[in-house]
Design a protein around this motif. Structure first.
Motif, PDB file in Angstrom:
ATOM      1  N   THR A  11       0.829  -1.207   0.000  1.00 39.18           N
ATOM      2  CA  THR A  11       0.000   0.000   0.000  1.00 39.18           C
ATOM      3  C   THR A  11       0.862   1.256   0.000  1.00 39.18           C
ATOM      4  OG1 THR A  11      -1.801  -1.114   1.180  1.00 39.18           O
ATOM      5  CG2 THR A  11      -1.769   1.298   1.242  1.00 39.18           C
ATOM      6  N   ARG A  12       0.593   2.158  -0.931  1.00 43.86           N
ATOM      7  CA  ARG A  12       1.294   3.437  -1.012  1.00 43.86           C
ATOM      8  C   ARG A  12       0.468   4.481  -0.273  1.00 43.86           C
ATOM      9  NH1 ARG A  12       5.950   3.853  -3.556  1.00 43.86           N
ATOM     10  NH2 ARG A  12       5.326   5.545  -4.911  1.00 43.86           N
ATOM     11  N   VAL A  13       1.156   5.393   0.410  1.00 43.89           N
ATOM     12  CA  VAL A  13       0.473   6.350   1.276  1.00 43.89           C
ATOM     13  C   VAL A  13       0.621   7.778   0.765  1.00 43.89           C
ATOM     14  CG1 VAL A  13       0.267   7.273   3.613  1.00 43.89           C
ATOM     15  CG2 VAL A  13       0.871   4.856   3.266  1.00 43.89           C
ATOM     16  N   ILE A  14      -0.507   8.474   0.672  1.00 39.31           N
ATOM     17  CA  ILE A  14      -0.511   9.913   0.432  1.00 39.31           C
ATOM     18  C   ILE A  14      -0.982  10.574   1.719  1.00 39.31           C
ATOM     19  CG2 ILE A  14      -1.478  11.836  -0.870  1.00 39.31           C
ATOM     20  CD1 ILE A  14      -1.993   9.917  -3.177  1.00 39.31           C
ATOM     21  N   VAL A  15      -0.113  11.364   2.328  1.00 35.87           N
ATOM     22  CA  VAL A  15      -0.482  12.082   3.546  1.00 35.87           C
ATOM     23  C   VAL A  15      -1.196  13.367   3.169  1.00 35.87           C
ATOM     24  CG1 VAL A  15       0.454  13.399   5.474  1.00 35.87           C
ATOM     25  CG2 VAL A  15       1.316  11.110   5.012  1.00 35.87           C
ATOM     26  N   MET A  16      -2.327  13.610   3.820  1.00 40.91           N
ATOM     27  CA  MET A  16      -3.100  14.825   3.571  1.00 40.91           C
ATOM     28  C   MET A  16      -3.252  15.596   4.877  1.00 40.91           C
ATOM     29  SD  MET A  16      -6.051  13.526   0.928  1.00 40.91           S
ATOM     30  CE  MET A  16      -6.393  15.230   0.468  1.00 40.91           C
ATOM     31  N   THR A  17      -3.118  16.905   4.804  1.00 43.84           N
ATOM     32  CA  THR A  17      -3.245  17.724   6.008  1.00 43.84           C
ATOM     33  C   THR A  17      -3.780  19.098   5.656  1.00 43.84           C
ATOM     34  OG1 THR A  17      -2.059  18.697   7.891  1.00 43.84           O
ATOM     35  CG2 THR A  17      -0.844  18.486   5.834  1.00 43.84           C
ATOM     36  N   THR A  18      -4.427  19.718   6.629  1.00 45.55           N
ATOM     37  CA  THR A  18      -4.896  21.091   6.461  1.00 45.55           C
ATOM     38  C   THR A  18      -3.733  22.060   6.489  1.00 45.55           C
ATOM     39  OG1 THR A  18      -6.895  20.447   7.665  1.00 45.55           O
ATOM     40  CG2 THR A  18      -6.532  22.796   7.353  1.00 45.55           C
ATOM     41  N   PHE A  19      -2.634  21.638   7.098  1.00 43.74           N
ATOM     42  CA  PHE A  19      -1.507  22.529   7.332  1.00 43.74           C
ATOM     43  C   PHE A  19      -0.307  22.145   6.476  1.00 43.74           C
ATOM     44  CE2 PHE A  19      -3.977  21.833  11.195  1.00 43.74           C
ATOM     45  CZ  PHE A  19      -4.425  23.123  11.443  1.00 43.74           C
ATOM     46  N   ASP A  20       0.209  23.123   5.743  1.00 40.07           N
ATOM     47  CA  ASP A  20       1.405  22.911   4.935  1.00 40.07           C
ATOM     48  C   ASP A  20       2.613  23.233   5.814  1.00 40.07           C
ATOM     49  OD1 ASP A  20       3.273  22.637   3.010  1.00 40.07           O
ATOM     50  OD2 ASP A  20       2.560  24.243   1.709  1.00 40.07           O
ATOM     51  N   ILE A  21       2.880  22.362   6.789  1.00 41.07           N
ATOM     52  CA  ILE A  21       3.940  22.607   7.780  1.00 41.07           C
ATOM     53  C   ILE A  21       5.170  21.785   7.419  1.00 41.07           C
ATOM     54  CG2 ILE A  21       4.568  22.415  10.221  1.00 41.07           C
ATOM     55  CD1 ILE A  21       1.651  22.820  10.907  1.00 41.07           C
ATOM     56  N   ASP A  22       6.314  22.460   7.385  1.00 43.72           N
ATOM     57  CA  ASP A  22       7.535  21.823   6.904  1.00 43.72           C
ATOM     58  C   ASP A  22       7.880  20.549   7.669  1.00 43.72           C
ATOM     59  OD1 ASP A  22       7.649  23.991   5.246  1.00 43.72           O
ATOM     60  OD2 ASP A  22       9.186  25.049   6.370  1.00 43.72           O
ATOM     61  N   GLU A  23       7.735  20.588   9.004  1.00 44.30           N
ATOM     62  CA  GLU A  23       8.099  19.420   9.801  1.00 44.30           C
ATOM     63  C   GLU A  23       7.238  18.210   9.429  1.00 44.30           C
ATOM     64  OE1 GLU A  23       7.611  22.402  10.919  1.00 44.30           O
ATOM     65  OE2 GLU A  23       9.122  22.992  12.400  1.00 44.30           O
ATOM     66  N   TYR A  24       5.977  18.451   9.111  1.00 38.27           N
ATOM     67  CA  TYR A  24       5.099  17.366   8.702  1.00 38.27           C
ATOM     68  C   TYR A  24       5.578  16.738   7.399  1.00 38.27           C
ATOM     69  CZ  TYR A  24       1.441  18.636  12.092  1.00 38.27           C
ATOM     70  OH  TYR A  24       0.721  18.880  13.235  1.00 38.27           O
ATOM     71  N   VAL A  25       6.009  17.611   6.472  1.00 40.17           N
ATOM     72  CA  VAL A  25       6.459  17.112   5.173  1.00 40.17           C
ATOM     73  C   VAL A  25       7.614  16.144   5.357  1.00 40.17           C
ATOM     74  CG1 VAL A  25       7.402  17.724   2.925  1.00 40.17           C
ATOM     75  CG2 VAL A  25       5.744  19.232   4.027  1.00 40.17           C
ATOM     76  N   ALA A  51       6.670  12.925   7.265  1.00 38.66           N
ATOM     77  CA  ALA A  51       5.857  12.031   6.442  1.00 38.66           C
ATOM     78  C   ALA A  51       6.722  11.293   5.428  1.00 38.66           C
ATOM     79  CB  ALA A  51       4.762  12.814   5.733  1.00 38.66           C
ATOM     80  N   LEU A  52       7.616  12.006   4.740  1.00 34.59           N
ATOM     81  CA  LEU A  52       8.485  11.361   3.756  1.00 34.59           C
ATOM     82  C   LEU A  52       9.444  10.393   4.428  1.00 34.59           C
ATOM     83  CD1 LEU A  52       9.385  14.267   1.308  1.00 34.59           C
ATOM     84  CD2 LEU A  52       7.743  12.425   0.983  1.00 34.59           C
ATOM     85  N   ASP A  53      10.024  10.820   5.531  1.00 35.07           N
ATOM     86  CA  ASP A  53      10.967   9.964   6.239  1.00 35.07           C
ATOM     87  C   ASP A  53      10.262   8.729   6.794  1.00 35.07           C
ATOM     88  OD1 ASP A  53      13.667   9.559   6.969  1.00 35.07           O
ATOM     89  OD2 ASP A  53      13.247  10.178   9.023  1.00 35.07           O
ATOM     90  N   GLY A  54       8.967   8.859   7.068  1.00 38.49           N
ATOM     91  CA  GLY A  54       8.203   7.742   7.599  1.00 38.49           C
ATOM     92  C   GLY A  54       7.720   6.778   6.532  1.00 38.49           C
ATOM     93  N   GLY A  55       7.909   7.144   5.253  1.00 45.81           N
ATOM     94  CA  GLY A  55       7.550   6.223   4.193  1.00 45.81           C
ATOM     95  C   GLY A  55       6.418   6.659   3.290  1.00 45.81           C
ATOM     96  N   ALA A  56       5.911   7.884   3.477  1.00 48.39           N
ATOM     97  CA  ALA A  56       4.845   8.357   2.601  1.00 48.39           C
ATOM     98  C   ALA A  56       5.379   8.552   1.188  1.00 48.39           C
ATOM     99  CB  ALA A  56       4.257   9.667   3.131  1.00 48.39           C
ATOM    100  N   ALA A  57       4.532   8.271   0.222  1.00 50.44           N
ATOM    101  CA  ALA A  57       4.913   8.460  -1.182  1.00 50.44           C
ATOM    102  C   ALA A  57       4.426   9.794  -1.715  1.00 50.44           C
ATOM    103  CB  ALA A  57       4.343   7.334  -2.037  1.00 50.44           C
ATOM    104  N   GLY A  58       3.548  10.463  -0.977  1.00 52.38           N
ATOM    105  CA  GLY A  58       3.037  11.741  -1.423  1.00 52.38           C
ATOM    106  C   GLY A  58       2.567  12.579  -0.258  1.00 52.38           C
ATOM    107  N   PHE A  59       2.504  13.879  -0.477  1.00 52.24           N
ATOM    108  CA  PHE A  59       2.065  14.808   0.557  1.00 52.24           C
ATOM    109  C   PHE A  59       1.217  15.871  -0.111  1.00 52.24           C
ATOM    110  CE2 PHE A  59       2.275  18.556   3.165  1.00 52.24           C
ATOM    111  CZ  PHE A  59       2.281  18.095   4.462  1.00 52.24           C
ATOM    112  N   LEU A  60      -0.028  16.021   0.339  1.00 55.71           N
ATOM    113  CA  LEU A  60      -0.932  17.010  -0.227  1.00 55.71           C
ATOM    114  C   LEU A  60      -1.612  17.793   0.886  1.00 55.71           C
ATOM    115  CD1 LEU A  60      -2.823  14.927  -2.946  1.00 55.71           C
ATOM    116  CD2 LEU A  60      -1.045  16.637  -3.361  1.00 55.71           C
ATOM    117  N   THR A  61      -1.886  19.057   0.626  1.00 53.63           N
ATOM    118  CA  THR A  61      -2.736  19.820   1.522  1.00 53.63           C
ATOM    119  C   THR A  61      -4.180  19.642   1.073  1.00 53.63           C
ATOM    120  OG1 THR A  61      -2.352  21.776   0.150  1.00 53.63           O
ATOM    121  CG2 THR A  61      -0.984  21.525   2.117  1.00 53.63           C
ATOM    122  N   LYS A  62      -5.105  19.775   2.008  1.00 56.55           N
ATOM    123  CA  LYS A  62      -6.505  19.483   1.710  1.00 56.55           C
ATOM    124  C   LYS A  62      -7.162  20.522   0.812  1.00 56.55           C
ATOM    125  CE  LYS A  62      -7.356  16.655   5.799  1.00 56.55           C
ATOM    126  NZ  LYS A  62      -8.116  16.496   7.060  1.00 56.55           N
TER     127      LYS A  62
END
Length: 220
Positions: free
Chosen positions: A79-93, A96-107
């Motif tokens: 399973t590939r993961v796209i992390v979605m969040t209301t906040f475009d916060i650098d630490e989250y990015v 999320a990538l370091d944790g294995g997410a394949a994508g990052f999008l704001t809502k």
């Protein structure tokens, strides 16, 4: 081929909106929903979707903890993961990538962008929100590992594989990299696959982290 998707978000309106959005697409099917992180893990383990749309902030277990569990358990590897969040916060990015997410999008990403992200990630590519710049990723990956501390298996890469990893770190797709290097997309995909195997990278997003941490030259 139909892309099977699970949505994990504690807001029912968000889940409904994403379900309605996907309902009009012939190649995307929502097969499950979860309103907390633990339920998301259960859904992924049971349904084995191609893509998990995962909110960062959820009750019981947040998105980053979900990623950590998935990274440690081979039952989630498909399973590939796209992390979605209301906040475009650098630490989250970075987390999320370091944790294995394949994508990052704001809502607030437009509907077409969300559908594009699902297809890109299901195809094996990495994707970031347009607002998440390479400079941000670079700053946080370099801050997480001192300069001069390259990946221990970096020397196993051929010169061409190292070059390709640098191009992957720009966020470009295989087709875009192929156009830049005047080679076929299949050739790029082969080099990316070999680099991932040698470096033990879960996916292209982790290649981005490795590239910045190891000081691999990143093209403009």
């Amino acid at each position: 081929m139909t892309i099977r998707v699970v949505i994990a978000d504690d807001q029912s309106l968000i889940r409904l909106g994403l379900s309605v959005l996907a309902s009009g697409e012939e190649d995307i099917e929502i097969v499950g929903e979860a309103d907390n992180g633990r339920e998301a893990l259960d859904q992924v383990r049971r349904l084995r979707p191609d893509v998990l749309l995962l909110d960062i902030r959820m009750p019981i277990m947040d998105g980053l903890e979900v990623l950590r569990h998935m990274a440690d358990d081979p039952n989630y590897s498909e399973t590939r993961v796209i992390v979605m969040t209301t906040f475009d916060i650098d630490e989250y990015v970075f987390a999320a990538l370091d944790g294995g997410a394949a994508g990052f999008l704001t809502k607030d990403t437009d509907p077409g962008g969300i559908l594009h992200a699902i297809r890109v990630v299901a195809n094996g590519d990495a994707l970031l929100s347009p607002g998440v710049t390479r400079r941000v990723i670079s700053r946080f990956t370099r801050g997480a590992a001192p300069a001069g501390a390259p990946h221990p298996d970096l020397e196993r890469l051929t010169a061409r594989e190292r070059e390709i990893v640098g191009w992957v770190a720009t966020g470009r797709s295989n087709d875009e990299i192929a156009e830049k290097l005047v080679v076929s997309p299949a050739t790029v995909r082969t080099h990316v696959g070999r680099a991932m195997a040698k470096l033990g990278a879960r996916d292209r997003a982790q290649l981005v982290v490795i590239a910045y941490r190891s000081g691999i030259p990143i093209p403009d």
